[in-house]
Design an enzyme around this catalytic site. Structure first.
Site, PDB file in Angstrom:
ATOM      1  N   PRO A  48       0.777  -1.345   0.030  1.00  0.00           N
ATOM      2  CA  PRO A  48      -0.045   0.034  -0.134  1.00  0.00           C
ATOM      3  C   PRO A  48       0.974   1.270   0.080  1.00  0.00           C
ATOM      4  O   PRO A  48       1.911   1.495   0.952  1.00  0.00           O
ATOM      5  CB  PRO A  48      -0.806  -0.128   1.448  1.00  0.00           C
ATOM      6  CG  PRO A  48       0.025  -1.222   2.342  1.00  0.00           C
ATOM      7  CD  PRO A  48       0.896  -1.951   1.445  1.00  0.00           C
ATOM      8  N   MET A  49       0.550   2.121  -1.021  1.00  0.00           N
ATOM      9  CA  MET A  49       1.455   3.487  -0.683  1.00  0.00           C
ATOM     10  C   MET A  49       0.372   4.696  -1.423  1.00  0.00           C
ATOM     11  O   MET A  49      -0.251   4.671  -2.181  1.00  0.00           O
ATOM     12  CB  MET A  49       2.374   3.366  -1.902  1.00  0.00           C
ATOM     13  CG  MET A  49       3.757   2.534  -1.438  1.00  0.00           C
ATOM     14  SD  MET A  49       4.851   2.340  -2.537  1.00  0.00           S
ATOM     15  CE  MET A  49       4.014   1.483  -3.788  1.00  0.00           C
ATOM     16  N   THR A  50       0.567   5.790  -0.336  1.00  0.00           N
ATOM     17  CA  THR A  50      -0.286   6.723  -0.254  1.00  0.00           C
ATOM     18  C   THR A  50       0.533   7.754  -1.311  1.00  0.00           C
ATOM     19  O   THR A  50       1.549   7.658  -1.542  1.00  0.00           O
ATOM     20  CB  THR A  50       0.164   7.619   0.771  1.00  0.00           C
ATOM     21  OG1 THR A  50      -0.950   7.005   1.877  1.00  0.00           O
ATOM     22  CG2 THR A  50      -0.549   9.014   1.065  1.00  0.00           C
ATOM     23  N   GLY A  81      -3.544   3.871   1.430  1.00  0.00           N
ATOM     24  CA  GLY A  81      -4.206   3.815   2.494  1.00  0.00           C
ATOM     25  C   GLY A  81      -5.485   4.686   2.364  1.00  0.00           C
ATOM     26  O   GLY A  81      -5.457   5.751   1.420  1.00  0.00           O
ATOM     27  N   GLN A 123      -6.703  -0.971   1.454  1.00  0.00           N
ATOM     28  CA  GLN A 123      -6.315  -0.645   2.890  1.00  0.00           C
ATOM     29  C   GLN A 123      -7.020   0.433   3.645  1.00  0.00           C
ATOM     30  O   GLN A 123      -7.099   1.439   3.166  1.00  0.00           O
ATOM     31  CB  GLN A 123      -4.839   0.038   2.578  1.00  0.00           C
ATOM     32  CG  GLN A 123      -4.078  -0.088   4.197  1.00  0.00           C
ATOM     33  CD  GLN A 123      -2.712   0.409   4.326  1.00  0.00           C
ATOM     34  OE1 GLN A 123      -2.669   1.442   3.729  1.00  0.00           O
ATOM     35  NE2 GLN A 123      -1.823  -0.245   5.035  1.00  0.00           N
ATOM     36  N   TYR A 207      -0.190   5.062  12.852  1.00  0.00           N
ATOM     37  CA  TYR A 207      -1.490   5.561  12.678  1.00  0.00           C
ATOM     38  C   TYR A 207      -2.519   5.163  13.567  1.00  0.00           C
ATOM     39  O   TYR A 207      -2.059   4.341  14.589  1.00  0.00           O
ATOM     40  CB  TYR A 207      -2.093   5.430  11.467  1.00  0.00           C
ATOM     41  CG  TYR A 207      -1.208   6.196  10.152  1.00  0.00           C
ATOM     42  CD1 TYR A 207      -1.430   7.548  10.042  1.00  0.00           C
ATOM     43  CD2 TYR A 207      -0.122   5.403   9.541  1.00  0.00           C
ATOM     44  CE1 TYR A 207      -0.195   8.162   9.349  1.00  0.00           C
ATOM     45  CE2 TYR A 207       0.565   6.136   8.492  1.00  0.00           C
ATOM     46  CZ  TYR A 207       0.531   7.705   8.590  1.00  0.00           C
ATOM     47  OH  TYR A 207       1.400   8.411   7.633  1.00  0.00           O
ATOM     48  N   ARG A 254      -2.323  -5.306   8.526  1.00  0.00           N
ATOM     49  CA  ARG A 254      -0.821  -4.940   8.589  1.00  0.00           C
ATOM     50  C   ARG A 254      -0.508  -4.132   9.857  1.00  0.00           C
ATOM     51  O   ARG A 254      -1.180  -3.249  10.380  1.00  0.00           O
ATOM     52  CB  ARG A 254      -0.783  -3.902   7.454  1.00  0.00           C
ATOM     53  CG  ARG A 254       0.629  -3.387   7.095  1.00  0.00           C
ATOM     54  CD  ARG A 254       0.757  -2.676   6.049  1.00  0.00           C
ATOM     55  NE  ARG A 254       2.108  -2.908   5.232  1.00  0.00           N
ATOM     56  CZ  ARG A 254       2.763  -2.331   4.734  1.00  0.00           C
ATOM     57  NH1 ARG A 254       2.624  -0.877   4.651  1.00  0.00           N
ATOM     58  NH2 ARG A 254       3.878  -2.564   4.060  1.00  0.00           N
ATOM     59  N   GLY A 350       7.314  -1.934  -2.196  1.00  0.00           N
ATOM     60  CA  GLY A 350       6.526  -0.684  -2.279  1.00  0.00           C
ATOM     61  C   GLY A 350       7.219   0.311  -3.365  1.00  0.00           C
ATOM     62  O   GLY A 350       7.007   0.313  -4.280  1.00  0.00           O
ATOM     63  N   ARG A 351       8.569   0.841  -2.991  1.00  0.00           N
ATOM     64  CA  ARG A 351       9.010   1.934  -3.969  1.00  0.00           C
ATOM     65  C   ARG A 351       9.642   1.406  -5.083  1.00  0.00           C
ATOM     66  O   ARG A 351       9.319   1.912  -5.973  1.00  0.00           O
ATOM     67  CB  ARG A 351      10.170   2.658  -3.031  1.00  0.00           C
ATOM     68  CG  ARG A 351       9.824   3.210  -1.985  1.00  0.00           C
ATOM     69  CD  ARG A 351      10.848   3.514  -0.951  1.00  0.00           C
ATOM     70  NE  ARG A 351      11.161   2.329  -0.392  1.00  0.00           N
ATOM     71  CZ  ARG A 351      12.113   2.292   0.846  1.00  0.00           C
ATOM     72  NH1 ARG A 351      12.752   3.220   1.234  1.00  0.00           N
ATOM     73  NH2 ARG A 351      12.556   1.087   1.243  1.00  0.00           N
TER      74      ARG A 351
END
Ligand code: FMN
Length: 398
Positions: A48-50, A81, A123, A207, A254, A350-351
């Site tokens: 998951p990536m904002t 997210g 997510q 969070y 997660r 992710g990246r």
């Protein structure tokens, strides 16, 4: 489990290697995997990536292009997210899943990802105190487990692009907690209505749920604070509210017990990780159905993984009987090792997925990877730094 007891999986591994000379790995990053009702065709999952491209909280065509580029037949994707309610917001231009307009908008994206044959989880995110009153309805204080703000060594990105200190939060009372639990349930139902295959409960990265889990933040004196069981209570209530609403096999969780992001420190991350696993195992025992997965971030943003992180992963692997997704600084080689050694079922990236839309293909053919540009991680241009990273084919054509 006593610390002197040999973990079962370790034992299996040792016995296997004692009887077989250099066995061919039966599972690799590219072998199929059955996760509940889904037959994944490989083990590479998009983390998951904002990305801040959902202007005013509504998913749009830019997201459709971006996610579709990264979808593979039988591959798993986890959405960025996605806010469960107006108080959940703590970042600019991130999508929500609590209005009809958002649900309708997500449908197009989910359909497009499904058309490529991928499995797509949403997510569910509540920022908690990792917010600022400008994001909150009527500019009230953000909610949390505590009244204490995130320290000023961390800054929050505001809608105008500037950075500020996090606002002082207000600790939820019991009825407030129940209301948020219900918001998670409603958001999960909405995600399924939007066509998502399941949801991932975001209990990581400092969070809201992590603000209950970690004793470096949670200073409550009620049944949601103090002991490990109490600190896990909020997460377990969220999971137990969602499970009957959409089915256990559509719910993933997660966590990041080790990660000290936004002051999310815990005095005993190992024990915390195990307590979460125990709670999830209990849910599985009670429902008789396995959850989709446990997704653990056990590295650092910069890719480091020390002895403690490795130990944590092993302990969680041995204690949790369901599907385990690992994350945090994995390269192709590290991911391959994790699967071959049986330390993980799936590996999320992710990246590397940001700058390599065809990451799975590149991993398969062991092609060079493009570097990501962190300056455009959270900008709002619908294309630049988002869907304009070329695939290998596009490189070859150029
Ligand atoms: C731009 C960016 C946005 C992220 N947003 C989220 C998010 O919305 N939810 C989440 O759980 N993790 C988020 N993460 C963390 C990633 O999922 C992942 O844990 C992290 O990048 C480490 O994995 P990697 O080394 O494969 O990149 C984000 C990371 C990056 C770089």
């Amino acid at each position: 489990m006593s610390t002197r007891e040999e973990p079962e999986r370790e034992k299996e591994k040792r016995e296997k290697t004692a009887t077989e000379e250099e066995p061919e790995p039966t599972q690799t990053l590219f072998s199929s995997y059955k996760m509940g009702k889904w037959e994944l065709s490989h083990r590479v999952v998009m983390a998951p990536m904002t990305r801040c491209r959902a202007l005013n909280g509504i998913p749009n065509q830019a997201l459709l292009v971006y996610y579709t580029q990264r979808a593979t037949d039988g591959g798993g994707l986890i959405s960025e997210g996605t806010f469960i309610s107006p108080t959940a917001i703590g970042f600019p231009h991130c999508p929500g899943i609590y209005t009809e307009e958002q649900v309708e908008a997500w449908k197009k994206i989910v359909d497009s990802v499904h058309a490529r044959g991928a499995i797509f989880f949403c997510q569910l995110w509540h920022a908690g105190r990792a917010s600022h009153h400008v994001y909150q309805p009527d500019s009230v204080a953000p909610i949390s487990s505590t009244n204490r703000a995130i320290s000023n060594r961390w800054k929050i990105l505001l809608p105008d692009g500037s950075y500020a200190e996090f606002s002082e939060p207000r600790a939820l009372d019991t009825s407030g907690i129940h209301e948020i639990v219900d918001q998670y349930r409603r958001a999960a139902v909405s995600a399924i209505q939007a066509g998502f295959d399941g949801v991932e409960v975001h209990a990581a990265y400092g969070y809201l749920i992590d603000q209950f889990l970690k004793d470096g933040i949670n200073d409550r004196g009620d049944e949601y604070g103090g002991s490990l069981k109490n600190r896990c209570r909020f997460l377990m209530q969220v999971v137990r509210a969602i499970v009957p609403a959409i089915g256990a096999d559509r719910v993933g969780v997660r966590i990041s017990p080790m990660l000290y992001h936004q002051d999310a420190a815990d005095s005993n991350p190992m024990a915390l990780g195990l307590a979460v696993v125990e709670g999830l195992n209990e849910v599985e025992r009670d429902t008789g159905i396995k959850l989709s997965y446990l997704h653990i971030q056990a590295g650092t943003h910069s890719g480091g993984r020390g002895e403690l992180e490795t130990q944590l992963l092993r302990m969680v692997r041995n204690a949790y009987r369901g599907t385990l997704i690992v994350n945090g600084g994995y390269t192709r080689e590290l991911g391959m090792n994790a699967v071959v050694e049986g330390d993980a079922d799936l590996v999320s990236y992710g990246r590397l997925f940001i700058s390599n839309p065809d990451l799975v293909h590149r991993f398969k053919v062991n092609a060079p990877l493009d570097r990501y540009e962190s300056a455009t991680f959270c900008t709002h241009d619908p294309v630049v730094g988002y869907s304009d990273y070329p695939s290998l084919d596009e490189h070859n054509e150029a």
